[in-house]
Motif scaffolding. Sequence first.
Motif, PDB file in Angstrom:
ATOM      1  N   VAL A  50       7.510   5.072  18.067  1.00 35.75           N
ATOM      2  CA  VAL A  50       6.432   4.102  18.275  1.00 35.75           C
ATOM      3  C   VAL A  50       6.820   3.196  19.439  1.00 35.75           C
ATOM      4  O   VAL A  50       7.904   2.617  19.450  1.00 35.75           O
ATOM      5  N   GLN A  51       5.924   3.098  20.404  1.00 40.80           N
ATOM      6  CA  GLN A  51       6.215   2.301  21.598  1.00 40.80           C
ATOM      7  C   GLN A  51       6.119   0.804  21.288  1.00 40.80           C
ATOM      8  O   GLN A  51       5.112   0.340  20.731  1.00 40.80           O
ATOM      9  N   PRO A  52       7.173   0.035  21.641  1.00 32.26           N
ATOM     10  CA  PRO A  52       7.122  -1.419  21.405  1.00 32.26           C
ATOM     11  C   PRO A  52       5.956  -2.076  22.134  1.00 32.26           C
ATOM     12  O   PRO A  52       5.654  -1.741  23.281  1.00 32.26           O
ATOM     13  N   GLY A  53       5.276  -2.994  21.430  1.00 35.33           N
ATOM     14  CA  GLY A  53       4.164  -3.720  22.021  1.00 35.33           C
ATOM     15  C   GLY A  53       2.865  -2.952  22.094  1.00 35.33           C
ATOM     16  O   GLY A  53       1.888  -3.406  22.693  1.00 35.33           O
ATOM     17  N   SER A  54       2.812  -1.776  21.478  1.00 38.28           N
ATOM     18  CA  SER A  54       1.623  -0.935  21.549  1.00 38.28           C
ATOM     19  C   SER A  54       0.678  -1.210  20.387  1.00 38.28           C
ATOM     20  O   SER A  54       0.994  -1.951  19.452  1.00 38.28           O
ATOM     21  N   VAL A  55      -0.503  -0.586  20.450  1.00 41.63           N
ATOM     22  CA  VAL A  55      -1.465  -0.663  19.352  1.00 41.63           C
ATOM     23  C   VAL A  55      -0.829  -0.122  18.077  1.00 41.63           C
ATOM     24  O   VAL A  55      -0.997  -0.674  16.989  1.00 41.63           O
ATOM     25  N   ALA A  56      -0.085   0.982  18.218  1.00 44.84           N
ATOM     26  CA  ALA A  56       0.549   1.608  17.061  1.00 44.84           C
ATOM     27  C   ALA A  56       1.494   0.642  16.355  1.00 44.84           C
ATOM     28  O   ALA A  56       1.514   0.562  15.126  1.00 44.84           O
ATOM     29  N   GLU A  57       2.268  -0.105  17.141  1.00 46.28           N
ATOM     30  CA  GLU A  57       3.188  -1.058  16.527  1.00 46.28           C
ATOM     31  C   GLU A  57       2.416  -2.180  15.834  1.00 46.28           C
ATOM     32  O   GLU A  57       2.781  -2.606  14.730  1.00 46.28           O
ATOM     33  N   LYS A  58       1.333  -2.643  16.472  1.00 44.64           N
ATOM     34  CA  LYS A  58       0.520  -3.707  15.877  1.00 44.64           C
ATOM     35  C   LYS A  58      -0.077  -3.258  14.545  1.00 44.64           C
ATOM     36  O   LYS A  58      -0.178  -4.023  13.585  1.00 44.64           O
ATOM     37  N   LEU A  71      -2.490   5.027  22.363  1.00 44.98           N
ATOM     38  CA  LEU A  71      -2.171   4.440  21.068  1.00 44.98           C
ATOM     39  C   LEU A  71      -0.727   3.944  21.023  1.00 44.98           C
ATOM     40  O   LEU A  71      -0.425   2.958  20.366  1.00 44.98           O
ATOM     41  N   GLY A  72       0.163   4.626  21.760  1.00 48.66           N
ATOM     42  CA  GLY A  72       1.556   4.203  21.806  1.00 48.66           C
ATOM     43  C   GLY A  72       2.447   4.917  20.822  1.00 48.66           C
ATOM     44  O   GLY A  72       3.388   4.319  20.287  1.00 48.66           O
ATOM     45  N   ILE A  73       2.163   6.208  20.564  1.00 53.60           N
ATOM     46  CA  ILE A  73       3.027   6.979  19.667  1.00 53.60           C
ATOM     47  C   ILE A  73       3.483   8.256  20.363  1.00 53.60           C
ATOM     48  O   ILE A  73       2.790   8.779  21.240  1.00 53.60           O
ATOM     49  N   LEU A  74       4.653   8.708  19.988  1.00 50.80           N
ATOM     50  CA  LEU A  74       5.154  10.016  20.418  1.00 50.80           C
ATOM     51  C   LEU A  74       5.218  10.899  19.190  1.00 50.80           C
ATOM     52  O   LEU A  74       5.914  10.579  18.225  1.00 50.80           O
ATOM     53  N   VAL A  75       4.434  11.971  19.195  1.00 52.49           N
ATOM     54  CA  VAL A  75       4.387  12.875  18.046  1.00 52.49           C
ATOM     55  C   VAL A  75       5.438  13.959  18.212  1.00 52.49           C
ATOM     56  O   VAL A  75       5.598  14.535  19.302  1.00 52.49           O
ATOM     57  N   ASP A  76       6.165  14.234  17.167  1.00 48.79           N
ATOM     58  CA  ASP A  76       7.247  15.235  17.182  1.00 48.79           C
ATOM     59  C   ASP A  76       6.697  16.596  17.580  1.00 48.79           C
ATOM     60  O   ASP A  76       5.704  17.070  17.018  1.00 48.79           O
ATOM     61  N   SER A  77       7.338  17.224  18.563  1.00 47.90           N
ATOM     62  CA  SER A  77       6.859  18.530  19.038  1.00 47.90           C
ATOM     63  C   SER A  77       7.779  19.670  18.618  1.00 47.90           C
ATOM     64  O   SER A  77       7.637  20.787  19.104  1.00 47.90           O
ATOM     65  N   THR A  78       8.726  19.404  17.729  1.00 48.49           N
ATOM     66  CA  THR A  78       9.635  20.454  17.255  1.00 48.49           C
ATOM     67  C   THR A  78       9.182  20.961  15.880  1.00 48.49           C
ATOM     68  O   THR A  78       8.661  20.191  15.069  1.00 48.49           O
ATOM     69  N   PRO A  79       9.362  22.251  15.623  1.00 44.74           N
ATOM     70  CA  PRO A  79       8.973  22.799  14.315  1.00 44.74           C
ATOM     71  C   PRO A  79       9.746  22.138  13.180  1.00 44.74           C
ATOM     72  O   PRO A  79      10.906  21.775  13.337  1.00 44.74           O
TER      73      PRO A  79
END
Length: 459
Positions: free
Chosen positions: A229-237, A305-313
Motif C-alpha cells: 500500500v502506497q503511503p499517503g494514497s487513497v488506499a492507505e486512507k 488507488l495506491g496499491i500493488l497487487v501481488d503478481s506471483t502465483p
Amino acid sequence: MDWMIMLAQLLLSLSFLVAVHEMGHLLAAKYFGMRVEQFSIGFPPKLWSFRKGDTEYAISAIPLGGYVKISGMIDESLDTEAMNQPPQPWEFRSKPAWQRLIVMLGGIVVNVIVGILIFIGLTFFLGDTYILKDEINKSGGFLVGPIGEQIGLKTGDQIVKINGKEFKYLQDIFNMETLLSTNGSYTVERDGKELDIPIPADFIENFSSSKSNPGQFLSLRMAPVIAQVQPGSVAEKMGLRAGDRIVEANGAPIQYKDQIDKQVQAMVKDSLSGNSDTVAIKVNRAGAEVAMKADFKNFRRQKMLGILVDSTPSEDFIKRAEERVTYGLIESIPLGTKRAFSMLTANVKAFGRVITGKLSAQKSISGPLGIMKAFGNQWDWARFWTLTGVLSLVLAFMNLLPIPALDGGHVMFLSYEIISRRKPSDKFLETAQKVGMLFLLALMVFIFANDIIKMVTPD
C-alpha cells in the motif's frame, strides 16, 4: 553491471563453442597426418600463445570466432605464397578428397555432439518442471496481453487444444514447434463455446520481441491480493493493508487482478469526470469480510488507488499445478537427443521462413548483442547451458551452409570433387574464399546494425 554479466556469459559460451568446433577440425586433421600451424580462439591481434609440436595455440583479442590454420589449405589467411609452392605430403591439399571432407565436417560434427550432450545433461541433472494446463483453466484461464489480443485471444480464454490436439502442459503453448507449425491454431473455450484462433505464420516475430515481458502474450490470472500500500494514497486512507484479498470494488465482484485493474481505471475516470468521488472496496482479511469507503476527491491528481497487487502465483496454486519430472541417465539420453534435434529442426524451419520471406530477417535474426541480452542480467546456469546448447546446434547448421569461407563452402567444393573427380583450381578456390569473406563481412555488419536498431527501438 548488468551488461557486464550478460557479456561475460556470451564470451564464455562463444569461447567454449569455438574451442570445441575448431578442436574438431584440429583432431581430424592431425589424425590424417596434416600439419596444423595454428589453433586460435578469437581473431587477431593475438593476446597469448604457446607452441606444442608444429602447432601454435593462441587466444586472440576479438572473441567472436576462431580458426585452425592447416598447411596447404585455402582459408581466411589467403596465404597464396605458400600455395604457390609444390605440395607437401603433410599438407591439406595433398590428402585424398574424402579425408579433406572429414576434416571440414569435423567442427560441425563436434558442435552437434556437444549440443546433444548439453541437452542430455540438462535433462538428467535438472529434469522438468511443468505447469498443468487444466489447473490454469480451472483458475480462470489466461490473462491475455496485447500480443495475444492481436491474434484474437481474450482474457479469460481457456486454451484446450493446440493444432486440434489435446495437450497437457502450459509449456506446450509456447514451444517452437507450436509457434512454427504450419496452419497452427489454439482452440479456446470462451463463454461455453470452443473457438479456433489461427496462429499467424509471422507470429513468432512478435512472440520473440515479447520475451523480455512474457505478459505481453499470455500470463496467469492472479488473485487480487494486495502486496503493498502506497503511503499517503487513497488506499492507505481507506485502511487497506498488505495481505488483503479484494473481493468487491464499487459493487462489482472481483476474482482476479485484471478485474481490479479495470475497476480502478473506472473509478479514476468517474472521479475525474465528476460522476462519482466515492471509492468502495470490500476485502477478505484473515477470513473476515471488511467493507471500506473513501472520498476520491482530494486524491484526483494521483489518478490511482495506491496499491500493488501481488503478481506471483499462490503457494496453493503452485502445489496443485506444478508437476516435477526427473529422469535417469538411460531415459535422459534419447529424450535429450530428441530435444536437441527438435531445437535444431525448429531453427532450420525459422531460417527457411526467413529465406522465403515469410519472416522478417530484421525481426528474426539476432547477433551477439541480441544473444547477450538473451542470457539475462543474472547468472543462471540452467539458462546458460540451455542457450549454449542451442547455439552449438545453430553454429553447426550455419557452418554447413554452402557459403565459401564457411565449412559448408569447403564441403560443397569437396563434394563436387568427389563426385566429378575433378578438383577446382586453387585460383578458383581463392576467389571463392574472397567472395565468401566479403559476403560474411557484409552479413556481420547487417547483424550488428540490426541488433543496435532493435536495442534502441521500443518493442
